[in-house]
Design a protein around this motif. Structure first.
Motif, short mmCIF file in Angstrom:
data_model
loop_
_atom_site.label_atom_id
_atom_site.label_comp_id
_atom_site.label_asym_id
_atom_site.label_seq_id
_atom_site.Cartn_x
_atom_site.Cartn_y
_atom_site.Cartn_z
N UNK A 1 54.57 -5.94 11.92
CA UNK A 1 53.47 -6.44 11.09
C UNK A 1 52.68 -7.53 11.83
N UNK A 2 53.40 -8.39 12.59
CA UNK A 2 52.71 -9.44 13.35
C UNK A 2 51.87 -8.80 14.47
N UNK A 3 52.43 -7.77 15.11
CA UNK A 3 51.73 -7.04 16.17
C UNK A 3 50.42 -6.45 15.61
N UNK A 4 50.53 -5.85 14.42
CA UNK A 4 49.33 -5.24 13.82
C UNK A 4 48.34 -6.30 13.35
N UNK A 5 48.85 -7.40 12.77
CA UNK A 5 47.95 -8.45 12.27
C UNK A 5 46.99 -8.90 13.36
N UNK A 6 47.51 -9.08 14.57
CA UNK A 6 46.67 -9.53 15.69
C UNK A 6 45.80 -8.39 16.22
N UNK A 7 46.43 -7.23 16.43
CA UNK A 7 45.69 -6.14 17.08
C UNK A 7 44.65 -5.49 16.18
N UNK A 8 44.87 -5.52 14.86
CA UNK A 8 43.83 -5.01 13.96
C UNK A 8 42.60 -5.90 14.09
N UNK A 9 42.84 -7.20 14.24
CA UNK A 9 41.69 -8.10 14.40
C UNK A 9 40.93 -7.78 15.70
N UNK A 10 41.66 -7.48 16.77
CA UNK A 10 41.00 -7.10 18.04
C UNK A 10 40.22 -5.79 17.86
N UNK A 11 40.79 -4.87 17.09
CA UNK A 11 40.08 -3.61 16.83
C UNK A 11 38.78 -3.89 16.07
N UNK A 12 38.88 -4.81 15.07
CA UNK A 12 37.68 -5.18 14.30
C UNK A 12 36.65 -5.86 15.21
N UNK A 13 37.15 -6.66 16.15
CA UNK A 13 36.25 -7.34 17.10
C UNK A 13 35.48 -6.31 17.93
N UNK A 14 36.21 -5.32 18.45
CA UNK A 14 35.59 -4.28 19.27
C UNK A 14 34.54 -3.51 18.45
N UNK A 15 34.93 -3.14 17.21
CA UNK A 15 34.00 -2.39 16.34
C UNK A 15 32.78 -3.25 16.02
N UNK A 16 32.97 -4.55 15.81
CA UNK A 16 31.85 -5.44 15.48
C UNK A 16 30.89 -5.56 16.67
N UNK A 17 31.46 -5.65 17.89
CA UNK A 17 30.61 -5.75 19.09
C UNK A 17 29.81 -4.46 19.26
N UNK A 18 30.47 -3.32 19.03
CA UNK A 18 29.76 -2.04 19.13
C UNK A 18 28.61 -2.01 18.10
N UNK A 19 28.89 -2.51 16.89
CA UNK A 19 27.84 -2.55 15.87
C UNK A 19 26.66 -3.42 16.33
N UNK A 20 26.98 -4.61 16.84
CA UNK A 20 25.90 -5.54 17.23
C UNK A 20 25.08 -4.99 18.41
N UNK A 21 25.72 -4.24 19.31
CA UNK A 21 25.00 -3.74 20.48
C UNK A 21 24.32 -2.39 20.19
N UNK A 22 25.10 -1.46 19.62
CA UNK A 22 24.58 -0.09 19.50
C UNK A 22 24.15 0.31 18.10
N UNK A 23 24.42 -0.54 17.09
CA UNK A 23 24.02 -0.31 15.69
C UNK A 23 24.56 1.02 15.13
#
Lengths: 51, 246
Positions: free
Chosen positions: B66-88
């Motif tokens: 659960x701790x592994x996922x708590x951190x890595x889900x946030x990194x996944x959200x970060x990647x998805x957010x950057x893709x949104x900001x760059x490529x819409x």
């Protein structure tokens, strides 16, 4: 069967607590998906009737 | 390479995404049930007691995944957010939004099991240790991110706002991930899994733990795909309703 000695309570509460939290996401995901599927179906039927 | 790059962006098309998701969700669901059952039963009933921590070590099979996922889900959200900001691409924004609740639950679970485990081992439920504190702040960012989506309607502006919040919060996700390496004054021990075999936990715990981590990751992916699919369908309904009502 569920006797883990000195720390039985700690182990059980950890597992039950986590399963309960995960169950909240599973149930909310399932109910949401079911509602949206039903709404989409009704909307498609309405659109067909309008035509 | 060019073909691969072209193909990966085809997932950004909601119809392509839905057709692929529909095919892989049942497969992921079956794998999740098998790996989680195997890992948890093995860990709970067929592992020995630790010579120092006794049977309380069995909490590791819930706490670490659960701790592994708590951190890595946030990194996944970060990647998805950057893709949104760059490529819409809306699918990436929907992916970040859909992952947030699962991430919040994993963070809560990691903190709960950590506190329960901490009492007999450290003598306290909570300490202002670097890793624990950065986890508490990460929880706040999950709550903040979710409350943005709960209180406002889906729009590109809200997507931008939530994405920037996600980027700011990623500092604490990084701290949560690496605090055990560079802060030695905390109560939290070093990582349970390491590339260095000497530092790793014993094989009796290592294999069931790896299976539990794989099971939890599969659970996350299954739930994420279903939640993204539902969110795309919700947007489809809104478009249909707007078109019908003029």
């Amino acid at each position: 069967m569920l006797d883990f000695g000195k720390y039985t309570f700690e182990i059980l509460i950890s597992y039950v607590g986590t399963f309960s939290l995960v169950a909240i996401v599973i149930v909310s995901t399932y109910l949401d998906a079911r509602k949206v599927k039903r709404d989409l179906k009704n909307l498609n039927i309405d659109n067909l009737n309008d035509k | 390479m060019i073909k691969f790059r072209k193909n990966i962006w085809e997932f950004a098309n909601p119809n392509n995404f839905l057709s692929i998701a529909n095919k892989i969700i049942p497969f992921f669901l079956i794998l999740t049930i098998i790996t989680l059952s195997l890992g948890l039963v093995w860990g709970l009933f067929f592992t020995p007691e630790d010579y120092r921590q006794g049977s309380s070590v069995k909490i590791i099979f819930i706490h670490v995944p659960t701790a592994f996922l708590a951190i890595n889900i946030y990194f996944m959200m970060l990647l998805a957010s950057i893709i949104w900001l760059i490529r819409r691409h809306h699918v990436s924004l929907i992916a970040a939004k859909s992952a947030a609740l699962i991430g919040l639950i994993m963070t809560l679970s990691a903190m709960l099991t950590g506190a329960i485990w901490g009492k007999p081992i450290w003598g306290t439920y909570w300490a202002w240790d670097p890793r624990l504190t950065s986890f508490a702040i990460l929880l706040m960012f999950y709550l903040g991110y979710l409350s943005i989506w709960q209180t406002m309607k889906f729009s590109d502006k809200i997507g931008d706002l939530s994405s920037w919040l996600c980027i700011v919060g990623s500092i604490f996700a990084l701290l949560s991930r690496y605090a055990v390496f560079f802060w030695n004054q905390g109560l939290h021990q070093g990582p349970s899994l390491s590339l260095d075999k000497e530092e790793n936990i014993d094989n009796a715990f290592y294999f069931p733990l790896i299976i539990c981590i794989i099971g939890f990751v599969l659970l996350f992916l299954t739930l994420l795909l279903i939640r993204i699919k539902t969110e795309i369908q919700k947007r489809k309904i809104n478009i249909l309703l707007n078109a019908r009502d003029g």
